[in-house]
Scaffold this motif. Sequence first.
Motif, PDB file in Angstrom:
ATOM      1  N   ARG A  26      51.712  53.380  21.129  1.00 22.27           N
ATOM      2  CA  ARG A  26      50.829  54.367  21.749  1.00 22.27           C
ATOM      3  C   ARG A  26      49.511  53.705  22.147  1.00 22.27           C
ATOM      4  NH1 ARG A  26      51.721  58.410  17.329  1.00 22.27           N
ATOM      5  NH2 ARG A  26      49.504  58.133  16.986  1.00 22.27           N
ATOM      6  N   PRO A  27      48.921  54.146  23.238  1.00 24.09           N
ATOM      7  CA  PRO A  27      47.687  53.520  23.733  1.00 24.09           C
ATOM      8  C   PRO A  27      46.457  53.923  22.915  1.00 24.09           C
ATOM      9  CG  PRO A  27      48.307  55.331  25.164  1.00 24.09           C
ATOM     10  CD  PRO A  27      49.413  55.182  24.160  1.00 24.09           C
ATOM     11  N   GLU A  28      46.475  53.516  21.667  1.00 22.41           N
ATOM     12  CA  GLU A  28      45.377  53.776  20.743  1.00 22.41           C
ATOM     13  C   GLU A  28      45.073  52.473  20.009  1.00 22.41           C
ATOM     14  OE1 GLU A  28      46.637  56.973  18.186  1.00 22.41           O
ATOM     15  OE2 GLU A  28      47.316  58.170  19.902  1.00 22.41           O
ATOM     16  N   GLU A  29      43.800  52.152  19.933  1.00 19.53           N
ATOM     17  CA  GLU A  29      43.395  50.889  19.334  1.00 19.53           C
ATOM     18  C   GLU A  29      43.976  50.690  17.940  1.00 19.53           C
ATOM     19  OE1 GLU A  29      39.154  48.795  18.902  1.00 19.53           O
ATOM     20  OE2 GLU A  29      39.243  50.254  20.538  1.00 19.53           O
ATOM     21  N   HIS A  30      43.865  51.705  17.089  1.00 15.18           N
ATOM     22  CA  HIS A  30      44.347  51.541  15.713  1.00 15.18           C
ATOM     23  C   HIS A  30      45.863  51.344  15.671  1.00 15.18           C
ATOM     24  CE1 HIS A  30      45.119  55.888  16.046  1.00 15.18           C
ATOM     25  NE2 HIS A  30      45.933  55.749  15.021  1.00 15.18           N
ATOM     26  N   LYS A  31      46.603  51.943  16.599  1.00  4.85           N
ATOM     27  CA  LYS A  31      48.060  51.747  16.633  1.00  4.85           C
ATOM     28  C   LYS A  31      48.413  50.320  17.055  1.00  4.85           C
ATOM     29  CE  LYS A  31      49.612  55.674  15.271  1.00  4.85           C
ATOM     30  NZ  LYS A  31      50.303  55.737  13.985  1.00  4.85           N
ATOM     31  N   LEU A  32      47.666  49.780  18.017  1.00  6.23           N
ATOM     32  CA  LEU A  32      47.906  48.391  18.428  1.00  6.23           C
ATOM     33  C   LEU A  32      47.610  47.435  17.276  1.00  6.23           C
ATOM     34  CD1 LEU A  32      46.477  48.571  22.047  1.00  6.23           C
ATOM     35  CD2 LEU A  32      48.874  48.290  21.397  1.00  6.23           C
TER      36      LEU A  32
END
Length: 172
Positions: A152-158
Amino acid sequence: MKIAYTMAPGRGDTDLLLSRVARRIAKMGLRVCGTVQINSERETDGPCDMDVQVLPDGPIIRISQTLGAHSRGCRLDTSALEEAVGHVTREIRKGADVLVINKFGKHEAEGHGFRDVIADALVNDIPVLVGLNQLNLAAFKEFAGGLETEVRPEEHKLFEWLEDKCSCGELV
């Protein structure tokens, strides 16, 4: 295989997300190689200018051509993109903890651009984060052979994905 892609919904959002992620990786003391895209709005004469920043501290290269306000052709300057590929190739040979590529685009879908850089990173067990758009999703999945992970395009997910794939300690 350690390859993930992300697709943010808004125009330029993936570029901004990957830029933030790359900066944060570098601030953690890790060596990040690759490219992030910088879009500059234009007051006249068509869509934004597209530049890439070669990571970790390489040049900024204009990868778009100014074709005029009413042009319909592809604006990508493939020679400039290949110049960026050359810079990234030299940087990654110095060692990398993570490879970030702003976009697996049409040029990569056609077998050019960053394909070989990405493949070399994977062979050398370097985690790869790639920006993607819907137009090139099928070509990317074919390239990755079903071993890719969508994040997902979320910093914490990356960063959760990176922490799982990177041999560089705790990131989240």
